[in-house]
Design an enzyme around this catalytic site. Structure first.
Site, short mmCIF file in Angstrom:
data_model
loop_
_atom_site.label_atom_id
_atom_site.label_comp_id
_atom_site.label_asym_id
_atom_site.label_seq_id
_atom_site.Cartn_x
_atom_site.Cartn_y
_atom_site.Cartn_z
N SER A 123 4.07 -0.42 -1.69
CA SER A 123 5.20 0.47 -1.95
C SER A 123 6.35 -0.26 -2.62
CB SER A 123 5.75 1.04 -0.64
OG SER A 123 4.77 1.69 0.08
N HIS A 144 -0.31 3.95 -5.71
CA HIS A 144 0.51 4.10 -4.51
C HIS A 144 0.32 5.45 -3.83
CE1 HIS A 144 4.72 4.62 -2.61
NE2 HIS A 144 4.00 3.84 -1.83
N GLU A 156 1.06 7.52 -7.04
CA GLU A 156 1.81 7.01 -8.18
C GLU A 156 1.01 5.87 -8.83
OE1 GLU A 156 6.42 7.90 -6.92
OE2 GLU A 156 5.45 6.20 -5.94
N ASN A 195 10.04 7.77 -3.80
CA ASN A 195 10.92 7.11 -2.83
C ASN A 195 12.33 6.87 -3.38
OD1 ASN A 195 9.16 7.15 -0.70
ND2 ASN A 195 8.27 5.15 -1.17
N1 LIG Z 1 2.74 2.59 5.94
C1 LIG Z 1 3.19 3.31 4.93
O1 LIG Z 1 3.91 4.31 5.11
C2 LIG Z 1 2.80 2.96 3.53
C3 LIG Z 1 2.85 3.95 2.53
C4 LIG Z 1 2.46 3.63 1.23
C5 LIG Z 1 2.04 2.34 0.93
N2 LIG Z 1 2.03 1.38 1.91
C6 LIG Z 1 1.55 0.04 1.54
O2 LIG Z 1 0.24 -0.13 2.06
C7 LIG Z 1 0.03 -1.49 2.40
C8 LIG Z 1 -0.49 -1.57 3.82
O3 LIG Z 1 0.42 -0.93 4.68
P1 LIG Z 1 -0.03 -0.40 6.11
O4 LIG Z 1 1.09 0.41 6.62
O5 LIG Z 1 -1.40 0.17 6.05
O6 LIG Z 1 -0.07 -1.78 6.92
P2 LIG Z 1 -0.84 -2.12 8.29
O7 LIG Z 1 -0.05 -3.21 8.91
O8 LIG Z 1 -1.14 -0.89 9.07
O9 LIG Z 1 -2.24 -2.71 7.78
C9 LIG Z 1 -2.35 -3.92 7.08
C10 LIG Z 1 -3.76 -4.45 7.29
O10 LIG Z 1 -3.96 -5.56 6.43
C11 LIG Z 1 -4.81 -6.47 7.12
N3 LIG Z 1 -4.73 -7.77 6.45
C12 LIG Z 1 -3.76 -8.70 6.51
N4 LIG Z 1 -4.06 -9.73 5.71
C13 LIG Z 1 -5.26 -9.45 5.13
C14 LIG Z 1 -6.10 -10.14 4.21
N5 LIG Z 1 -5.78 -11.33 3.73
N6 LIG Z 1 -7.26 -9.54 3.85
C15 LIG Z 1 -7.61 -8.34 4.35
N7 LIG Z 1 -6.85 -7.65 5.22
C16 LIG Z 1 -5.69 -8.20 5.61
C17 LIG Z 1 -4.30 -6.44 8.53
O11 LIG Z 1 -5.28 -6.96 9.45
C18 LIG Z 1 -4.03 -4.94 8.74
O12 LIG Z 1 -5.17 -4.28 9.24
C19 LIG Z 1 1.34 -2.20 2.15
O13 LIG Z 1 1.29 -2.82 0.89
C20 LIG Z 1 2.38 -1.08 2.12
O14 LIG Z 1 3.46 -1.33 1.27
C21 LIG Z 1 2.38 1.67 3.20
#
Ligand SMILES: NC(=O)c1ccc[n+]([C@@H]2O[C@H](COP(=O)([O-])OP(=O)(O)OC[C@H]3O[C@@H](n4cnc5c(N)ncnc54)[C@H](O)[C@@H]3O)[C@@H](O)[C@H]2O)c1
Length: 288
Positions: A123, A144, A156, A195
């Site tokens: 994001s 995204h 996006e 956003n």
């Molecule tokens: N949560 C939201 O609202 C949202 C919305 C849009 C985009 N995002 C983006 O999505 C991405 C993930 O967010 P999330 O909320 O799912 O996070 P999260 O913390 O729920 O999940 C992240 C996952 O990544 C894993 N991980 C960490 N290092 C790793 C590696 N080297 N290889 C493989 N897996 C690994 C972790 O074990 C975990 O399961 C981020 O980049 C965030 O910006 C999040």
């Protein structure tokens, strides 16, 4: 239009976003691999997805057969190489840390086929900060999704200066095949489109409140009853966490150096008091 043929999708990171993105892909008919460094996240993802799918079958939105076929297309992988070996499109959704993402993209570049597109669901981290960790910067972009990815339709597609037209077109095509509503950002910008608009709305709401123009409850009422938004900006901040608003603004402020981008005083005050929203029982509103 030179659309690449995508048959196999790999999703890296099985957290809140990655797990649901993988399910979206499997439901859309793609062979899909879901990988996480933490094996327990794969079990958690499977349990959560099975719960979501069971609900959809109960509500009549999907048939049991559609769900069974989707799960048959979805594999949970503990080994990155087997997850991406035959992938055409890789979606990275790991923790929001630049060094971790760069390390993941370096590995993906080595392990995924040369034609594969490597996209990030980040994001806040634009893909130009990651693309040079690979030897295929033209095949890197932001892709995204919004939370929850099973429900929210917007995707996006953000091009970095090196992203090729073919990559953008393939990403757009794939998002549509996923049943989503993609948009294209021709240039990178912090916060992307949705956003930024949400941020501007929240800023104006907080400014009106800080000027004493109206109570935060009445400002929420104006937005829900006058603009027909499903939720007001203050209630939404409570839901996502007031600290998230604070951190996003701090990052934008650090990037621009413009005091206009710094978090508003009432947000700083809430964060200092630990009143972060629903998760702490109190934010703008109080929760029992
Ligand atoms: N949560 C939201 O609202 C949202 C919305 C849009 C985009 N995002 C983006 O999505 C991405 C993930 O967010 P999330 O909320 O799912 O996070 P999260 O913390 O729920 O999940 C992240 C996952 O990544 C894993 N991980 C960490 N290092 C790793 C590696 N080297 N290889 C493989 N897996 C690994 C972790 O074990 C975990 O399961 C981020 O980049 C965030 O910006 C999040």
């Amino acid at each position: 239009m030179a659309i690449q043929k995508v048959e196999k999708v790999a999703v890296i990171g099985a957290g809140a976003m990655g797990s649901q993105i993988a399910m979206v892909s499997a439901l859309a008919g793609f062979r899909t691999a879901l990988y996480d460094v933490a094996a327990e996240m794969l079990d958690k993802a499977d349990a959560s997805l099975r719960g979501h799918m069971e609900n959809r079958v109960k509500k009549g939105r999907l048939t049991q057969q559609q769900v069974d076929e989707a799960f048959a297309r979805l594999s949970y992988e503990k080994d990155l190489a087997s997850a991406v070996r035959d992938a055409d499109f890789v979606i990275e959704a790991v923790v929001e840390k630049l060094d971790v993402k760069r390390a993941v993209f370096r590995q993906l570049d080595e392990l995924a086929p040369p034609h594969a597109i490597l996209a990030t669901n980040s994001s806040t981290i634009v893909s130009s900060k990651i693309a040079d960790a690979t030897k295929r910067p033209d095949k890197v972009c932001n892709f995204h999704f919004f939370n929850p990815a099973l429900v929210m339709e917007l995707v996006e597609v953000v091009r970095n200066p090196q992203t090729s037209d073919d990559t953008v077109e393939t990403a757009y095509w794939l998002a549509e095949r996923f049943g989503k509503a993609p948009i294209i950002l021709n240039r990178e910008i912090s916060g992307f489109v949705a956003n930024r608009i949400l941020g501007a709305l929240m800023d104006e709401a907080v400014w009106l409140y800080e000027q004493g123009i109206a109570s935060f409850e009445d400002i929420d009422k104006a937005v829900t009853k006058g603009l027909n938004h499903p939720i007001g900006p203050f209630a939404l901040m409570d839901l996502t966490g007031i600290d998230v608003n604070y951190l996003v603004r701090m990052q934008r402020y650090r990037e621009s150096g413009d005091p206009k981008d710094a978090p508003r005083p009432s947000i700083v005050e809430k964060v200092a008091k630990g009143e972060l929203g629903r998760k702490t029982g109190k934010g703008w509103y109080t929760y029992s």
